[in-house]
Design a protein around this motif. Structure first.
Motif, PDB file in Angstrom:
ATOM      1  N   VAL A  20      33.451  36.662  44.496  1.00  0.00           N
ATOM      2  CA  VAL A  20      33.656  36.425  45.931  1.00  0.00           C
ATOM      3  C   VAL A  20      34.589  37.508  46.474  1.00  0.00           C
ATOM      4  CG1 VAL A  20      33.301  33.930  45.834  1.00  0.00           C
ATOM      5  CG2 VAL A  20      35.600  34.853  45.480  1.00  0.00           C
ATOM      6  N   TRP A  21      34.514  37.706  47.787  1.00  0.00           N
ATOM      7  CA  TRP A  21      35.327  38.774  48.397  1.00  0.00           C
ATOM      8  C   TRP A  21      36.810  38.459  48.385  1.00  0.00           C
ATOM      9  CZ3 TRP A  21      38.152  37.801  52.859  1.00  0.00           C
ATOM     10  CH2 TRP A  21      37.821  36.631  53.563  1.00  0.00           C
ATOM     11  N   SER A  22      37.177  37.148  48.397  1.00  0.00           N
ATOM     12  CA  SER A  22      38.586  36.772  48.326  1.00  0.00           C
ATOM     13  C   SER A  22      38.720  35.455  47.576  1.00  0.00           C
ATOM     14  CB  SER A  22      39.207  36.638  49.722  1.00  0.00           C
ATOM     15  OG  SER A  22      40.527  36.121  49.633  1.00  0.00           O
ATOM     16  N   HIS A  23      39.179  35.538  46.357  1.00  0.00           N
ATOM     17  CA  HIS A  23      39.336  34.340  45.532  1.00  0.00           C
ATOM     18  C   HIS A  23      40.270  33.330  46.202  1.00  0.00           C
ATOM     19  CE1 HIS A  23      39.915  31.811  42.026  1.00  0.00           C
ATOM     20  NE2 HIS A  23      41.198  32.131  41.959  1.00  0.00           N
ATOM     21  N   LYS A  24      41.404  33.790  46.693  1.00  0.00           N
ATOM     22  CA  LYS A  24      42.392  32.874  47.282  1.00  0.00           C
ATOM     23  C   LYS A  24      41.869  32.209  48.553  1.00  0.00           C
ATOM     24  CE  LYS A  24      46.556  35.049  45.411  1.00  0.00           C
ATOM     25  NZ  LYS A  24      47.855  35.722  45.735  1.00  0.00           N
TER      26      LYS A  24
END
Length: 269
Positions: free
Chosen positions: A166-170
């Motif tokens: 994914v582009w941003s895990h958080k």
């Protein structure tokens, strides 16, 4: 004499609407087997003539009007076709067939796992509950005899399991497709059955790997806020025969595209 088989899996988001880019894929990639998801087409209206004209005489189709739908198209004969109704709700989300490869019957499972809606809580979101129940049924079935033979499982599985899928895990930890309850169950399904995630065999874990980009972005490629929702798993007996995988990213930019890119897998004996 060695044998090579090229397979493509692609969530096409309406096969009749996007038949021109399917034909472009066939011309550019020349796959032996095509596994489509979200065909959105009842079996009687499936564009069989177009596929036959392109050389795909053998078809395993499991569709319904307006929703879901999977289809496996092949230049090689398809045998022992199976259409499983997960969760007994009547959705067309799975088709399997045997394809001849190197003198053996290669079992090809083509899946479209439920997306799960917007709220990652099974108590208030029936769609999310359905997704979790669907994967639990996959886990119970896709092990033992189903993985003790050469088999490949492909499709839009609607889960991006790893940090760099994914582009941003958080930012996506609470977004459906990347929540811990989904990713943990997803990995449990895969590991319990002894399936190998071959896309990650060819792309290191620390590298970003996407197959889906939202229609909402003005410039999907520049924003590059993708997710890996489409997968290729193989059983242990097939593992030595996988020679490579590739996401055909350029297809996301074709005319009237799907929001998914095709994934190519090559097997050699």
């Amino acid at each position: 004499m060695s044998d090579q088989l090229k397979l493509v899996t692609w969530n096409i988001n309406s096969v009749r609407l996007r038949m021109p880019i399917v034909e472009q894929l066939i011309e550019d990639v020349a796959p032996d087997v095509i596994c489509l998801q979200e065909t959105k087409c009842p079996d009687a209206n499936f564009p069989e003539k177009a596929f036959r004209a392109a050389g795909y005489e053998h078809m395993a189709i499991h569709g319904q009007k307006g929703y879901h739908g999977v289809a496996t198209l092949s230049k090689r004969p398809l045998e022992n076709i199976e259409k499983r109704d997960f969760c007994n709700v009547g959705d067309s989300r799975h088709v399997a067939a045997d394809v001849p490869f190197n003198g053996m019957a290669l079992r090809v499972h083509n899946f479209y796992v439920p997306a799960g809606g917007d709220e990652p809580d099974r108590e208030i979101n029936p769609k999310f509950a359905h997704k979790l129940d669907f994967m639990a049924e996959m886990k119970a079935w896709l092990q033992g005899p189903e993985t003790g033979k050469p088999a490949v499982l492909v499709g839009d599985l609607n889960v991006a399991p790893y940090e760099h899928d994914v582009w941003s895990h958080k930012q996506l930890l609470k977004v459906v497709s990347h929540t811990p309850v989904e990713t943990e169950l997803f990995e449990d399904v895969r590991k319990t059955g002894g399936w190998l995630d071959v896309m990650r065999q060819f792309t290191p874990m620390e590298e970003k790997l996407y197959t889906w980009w939202s229609y909402r972005a003005k410039d999907w490629s520049k924003a590059d806020k993708g997710r890996r929702l489409d997968h290729v798993w193989v059983s242990a007996p097939l593992g030595p025969h996988i020679k490579g995988t590739e996401v055909l990213r350029e297809a996301r930019g074709w005319e009237k595209p799907s929001d998914h890119a095709p994934v190519i897998a090559v097997f050699e004996a």
